[in-house]
Design a protein around this motif. Sequence first.
Motif, PDB file in Angstrom:
ATOM      1  N   LYS A   1     -22.988   1.457 -21.361  1.00 11.08           N
ATOM      2  CA  LYS A   1     -23.387   0.406 -22.307  1.00 11.08           C
ATOM      3  C   LYS A   1     -24.012   0.980 -23.570  1.00 11.08           C
ATOM      4  CE  LYS A   1     -24.236  -3.271 -18.913  1.00 11.08           C
ATOM      5  NZ  LYS A   1     -25.268  -4.102 -18.244  1.00 11.08           N
ATOM      6  N   GLY A   2     -24.220   2.305 -23.612  1.00  9.21           N
ATOM      7  CA  GLY A   2     -24.738   2.931 -24.819  1.00  9.21           C
ATOM      8  C   GLY A   2     -26.174   3.399 -24.737  1.00  9.21           C
ATOM      9  N   GLU A   3     -26.828   3.268 -23.578  1.00 10.84           N
ATOM     10  CA  GLU A   3     -28.206   3.730 -23.454  1.00 10.84           C
ATOM     11  C   GLU A   3     -28.256   5.257 -23.457  1.00 10.84           C
ATOM     12  OE1 GLU A   3     -30.675   1.907 -20.475  1.00 10.84           O
ATOM     13  OE2 GLU A   3     -29.485   0.061 -20.486  1.00 10.84           O
ATOM     14  N   ALA A   4     -29.322   5.819 -23.990  1.00 11.29           N
ATOM     15  CA  ALA A   4     -29.474   7.275 -24.066  1.00 11.29           C
ATOM     16  C   ALA A   4     -29.684   7.861 -22.675  1.00 11.29           C
ATOM     17  CB  ALA A   4     -30.652   7.636 -24.965  1.00 11.29           C
ATOM     18  N   VAL A   5     -29.118   9.042 -22.451  1.00 15.51           N
ATOM     19  CA  VAL A   5     -29.227   9.698 -21.149  1.00 15.51           C
ATOM     20  C   VAL A   5     -30.694   9.922 -20.779  1.00 15.51           C
ATOM     21  CG1 VAL A   5     -28.771  11.842 -19.893  1.00 15.51           C
ATOM     22  CG2 VAL A   5     -26.965  10.786 -21.265  1.00 15.51           C
ATOM     23  N   ILE A   6     -31.514  10.340 -21.733  1.00 12.91           N
ATOM     24  CA  ILE A   6     -32.925  10.609 -21.432  1.00 12.91           C
ATOM     25  C   ILE A   6     -33.640   9.334 -20.983  1.00 12.91           C
ATOM     26  CG2 ILE A   6     -33.629  10.329 -23.865  1.00 12.91           C
ATOM     27  CD1 ILE A   6     -35.780  12.458 -23.308  1.00 12.91           C
ATOM     28  N   ASP A   7     -33.336   8.210 -21.602  1.00 10.92           N
ATOM     29  CA  ASP A   7     -33.971   6.947 -21.222  1.00 10.92           C
ATOM     30  C   ASP A   7     -33.536   6.522 -19.821  1.00 10.92           C
ATOM     31  OD1 ASP A   7     -35.226   6.826 -23.674  1.00 10.92           O
ATOM     32  OD2 ASP A   7     -33.669   5.582 -24.593  1.00 10.92           O
ATOM     33  N   VAL A   8     -32.242   6.639 -19.540  1.00 13.24           N
ATOM     34  CA  VAL A   8     -31.728   6.266 -18.225  1.00 13.24           C
ATOM     35  C   VAL A   8     -32.338   7.150 -17.148  1.00 13.24           C
ATOM     36  CG1 VAL A   8     -29.650   6.153 -16.778  1.00 13.24           C
ATOM     37  CG2 VAL A   8     -29.560   5.341 -19.146  1.00 13.24           C
ATOM     38  N   ALA A   9     -32.397   8.435 -17.411  1.00 11.09           N
ATOM     39  CA  ALA A   9     -32.942   9.371 -16.425  1.00 11.09           C
ATOM     40  C   ALA A   9     -34.387   9.032 -16.068  1.00 11.09           C
ATOM     41  CB  ALA A   9     -32.852  10.804 -16.967  1.00 11.09           C
ATOM     42  N   LEU A  10     -35.212   8.809 -17.071  1.00 15.05           N
ATOM     43  CA  LEU A  10     -36.631   8.538 -16.817  1.00 15.05           C
ATOM     44  C   LEU A  10     -36.840   7.169 -16.182  1.00 15.05           C
ATOM     45  CD1 LEU A  10     -38.170  10.052 -20.080  1.00 15.05           C
ATOM     46  CD2 LEU A  10     -37.999  11.096 -17.801  1.00 15.05           C
ATOM     47  N   GLU A  11     -36.070   6.170 -16.609  1.00 15.18           N
ATOM     48  CA  GLU A  11     -36.225   4.829 -16.050  1.00 15.18           C
ATOM     49  C   GLU A  11     -35.766   4.758 -14.596  1.00 15.18           C
ATOM     50  OE1 GLU A  11     -34.362   1.929 -18.537  1.00 15.18           O
ATOM     51  OE2 GLU A  11     -35.543   2.480 -20.298  1.00 15.18           O
ATOM     52  N   LEU A  12     -34.862   5.641 -14.204  1.00 17.17           N
ATOM     53  CA  LEU A  12     -34.389   5.643 -12.820  1.00 17.17           C
ATOM     54  C   LEU A  12     -35.195   6.588 -11.929  1.00 17.17           C
ATOM     55  CD1 LEU A  12     -30.507   5.418 -13.219  1.00 17.17           C
ATOM     56  CD2 LEU A  12     -32.163   3.587 -12.781  1.00 17.17           C
ATOM     57  N   GLY A  13     -36.278   7.124 -12.479  1.00 17.77           N
ATOM     58  CA  GLY A  13     -37.208   7.870 -11.643  1.00 17.77           C
ATOM     59  C   GLY A  13     -37.026   9.368 -11.589  1.00 17.77           C
ATOM     60  N   TYR A  14     -36.126   9.926 -12.394  1.00 14.11           N
ATOM     61  CA  TYR A  14     -35.969  11.381 -12.411  1.00 14.11           C
ATOM     62  C   TYR A  14     -37.100  12.012 -13.212  1.00 14.11           C
ATOM     63  CZ  TYR A  14     -31.449  10.975 -10.182  1.00 14.11           C
ATOM     64  OH  TYR A  14     -30.458  10.719  -9.258  1.00 14.11           O
ATOM     65  N   ARG A  15     -37.554  13.176 -12.767  1.00  7.24           N
ATOM     66  CA  ARG A  15     -38.702  13.815 -13.405  1.00  7.24           C
ATOM     67  C   ARG A  15     -38.351  14.388 -14.766  1.00  7.24           C
ATOM     68  NH1 ARG A  15     -41.518  17.061  -8.312  1.00  7.24           N
ATOM     69  NH2 ARG A  15     -42.023  15.196  -7.072  1.00  7.24           N
ATOM     70  N   SER A  16     -37.074  14.698 -14.964  1.00  4.98           N
ATOM     71  CA  SER A  16     -36.651  15.247 -16.248  1.00  4.98           C
ATOM     72  C   SER A  16     -35.180  14.915 -16.469  1.00  4.98           C
ATOM     73  CB  SER A  16     -36.839  16.770 -16.273  1.00  4.98           C
ATOM     74  OG  SER A  16     -35.925  17.387 -15.375  1.00  4.98           O
ATOM     75  N   PRO A  17     -34.744  14.849 -17.728  1.00 11.27           N
ATOM     76  CA  PRO A  17     -33.329  14.630 -18.013  1.00 11.27           C
ATOM     77  C   PRO A  17     -32.442  15.713 -17.407  1.00 11.27           C
ATOM     78  CG  PRO A  17     -34.640  14.262 -19.985  1.00 11.27           C
ATOM     79  CD  PRO A  17     -35.566  14.858 -18.957  1.00 11.27           C
ATOM     80  N   SER A  18     -32.920  16.951 -17.360  1.00 13.26           N
ATOM     81  CA  SER A  18     -32.102  18.043 -16.819  1.00 13.26           C
ATOM     82  C   SER A  18     -31.824  17.846 -15.332  1.00 13.26           C
ATOM     83  CB  SER A  18     -32.783  19.390 -17.059  1.00 13.26           C
ATOM     84  OG  SER A  18     -34.050  19.434 -16.431  1.00 13.26           O
ATOM     85  N   ALA A  19     -32.807  17.313 -14.595  1.00 11.47           N
ATOM     86  CA  ALA A  19     -32.590  17.036 -13.177  1.00 11.47           C
ATOM     87  C   ALA A  19     -31.540  15.937 -13.002  1.00 11.47           C
ATOM     88  CB  ALA A  19     -33.904  16.622 -12.518  1.00 11.47           C
ATOM     89  N   PHE A  20     -31.591  14.938 -13.867  1.00 12.90           N
ATOM     90  CA  PHE A  20     -30.613  13.854 -13.818  1.00 12.90           C
ATOM     91  C   PHE A  20     -29.213  14.382 -14.143  1.00 12.90           C
ATOM     92  CE2 PHE A  20     -28.140  10.774 -16.293  1.00 12.90           C
ATOM     93  CZ  PHE A  20     -27.951   9.786 -15.333  1.00 12.90           C
ATOM     94  N   VAL A  21     -29.110  15.179 -15.213  1.00 13.80           N
ATOM     95  CA  VAL A  21     -27.806  15.718 -15.614  1.00 13.80           C
ATOM     96  C   VAL A  21     -27.227  16.598 -14.502  1.00 13.80           C
ATOM     97  CG1 VAL A  21     -26.635  17.272 -17.229  1.00 13.80           C
ATOM     98  CG2 VAL A  21     -28.247  15.555 -18.080  1.00 13.80           C
ATOM     99  N   ALA A  22     -28.079  17.375 -13.835  1.00 10.05           N
ATOM    100  CA  ALA A  22     -27.617  18.221 -12.733  1.00 10.05           C
ATOM    101  C   ALA A  22     -27.057  17.373 -11.598  1.00 10.05           C
ATOM    102  CB  ALA A  22     -28.760  19.109 -12.240  1.00 10.05           C
ATOM    103  N   MET A  23     -27.752  16.264 -11.251  1.00  5.74           N
ATOM    104  CA  MET A  23     -27.259  15.360 -10.218  1.00  5.74           C
ATOM    105  C   MET A  23     -25.922  14.754 -10.624  1.00  5.74           C
ATOM    106  SD  MET A  23     -26.700  11.877  -9.580  1.00  5.74           S
ATOM    107  CE  MET A  23     -27.633  11.118 -10.908  1.00  5.74           C
ATOM    108  N   PHE A  24     -25.825  14.317 -11.877  1.00  8.14           N
ATOM    109  CA  PHE A  24     -24.615  13.670 -12.378  1.00  8.14           C
ATOM    110  C   PHE A  24     -23.434  14.633 -12.315  1.00  8.14           C
ATOM    111  CE2 PHE A  24     -21.739  11.539 -15.191  1.00  8.14           C
ATOM    112  CZ  PHE A  24     -22.140  10.207 -15.226  1.00  8.14           C
TER     113      PHE A  24
END
Length: 264
Positions: free
Chosen positions: A225-248
């Motif tokens: 929908k266009g939300e920033a990766v950093i915002d999605v990562a933090l709102e979904l409970g990941y400690r950092s964007p890098s941890a979220f990107v690694a999971m993805f």
Amino acid sequence: MRNQPIKRFPSDIGQHVDPSRPIIGLRGQLDVNVDMDPHKHPRGQLAYACKGIIRVYTHAGSWVVPPNQAVWVPGNVYHRTVAEVSAELRHLFVDPAFLHRLSDQCSVVEVSPLLQELILRVADFGTDYEPESSASRVCAVILDELQALQPSLLYLPAASDRRLQRIMEAMIAKPNTEEGLRYWAAKVGASERTISRLFIKETGMTFQQWRKRLLLQEAVERIGKGEAVIDVALELGYRSPSAFVAMFRKTLGKPPGQYFSEGR
């Protein structure tokens, strides 16, 4: 907040049984305020999202379909489709005579560049192409391609146990909740051990695996929908964007930027 959806009845093309025309194509558009009526048809259906994001529901669960992926729905399976982002779609309806060659399970699938081009072509053939025509030969190639499709992980299993349903409904409504299994078990009046066993029995996943799949679906929908990766990562409970990107990357094979850029 989304307005009350507009109900729409599906095309009847999926009802046409004719083995001489193994595949029938259809162009479609689905807006975010439209809710497709639950339906089934004898033909199997591949719904390909050229643009936008759709979500498909069956009694077994839900599937998120991002751009340039598709969802396969076997024949005679009740399903309902909504658009999370207004979507441009191409549909392939496969005659029942050929369904034995294809999966009998719903799944989101990766669409190869070759199959993308074939899908776009067959949508223009209509319902009355000649059996020995070039259109018919294209459809034969598509059937071969459909057999080779590989499912992705954008599937969230449902449950029949009412206690599990209540937990799932609450978590889907608030995906970023950090409450654990003990909390949810207490909420539905069951033991932690009972709910743990039910998750494995009814979904084939542990509670944590199911929760991670829910977060993945939510992430794909929000980024689409266009939300920033950093915002999605933090709102979904990941400690950092890098941890979220690694999971993805580990789950879907590509980081979010590449995953969505290839779908545009």
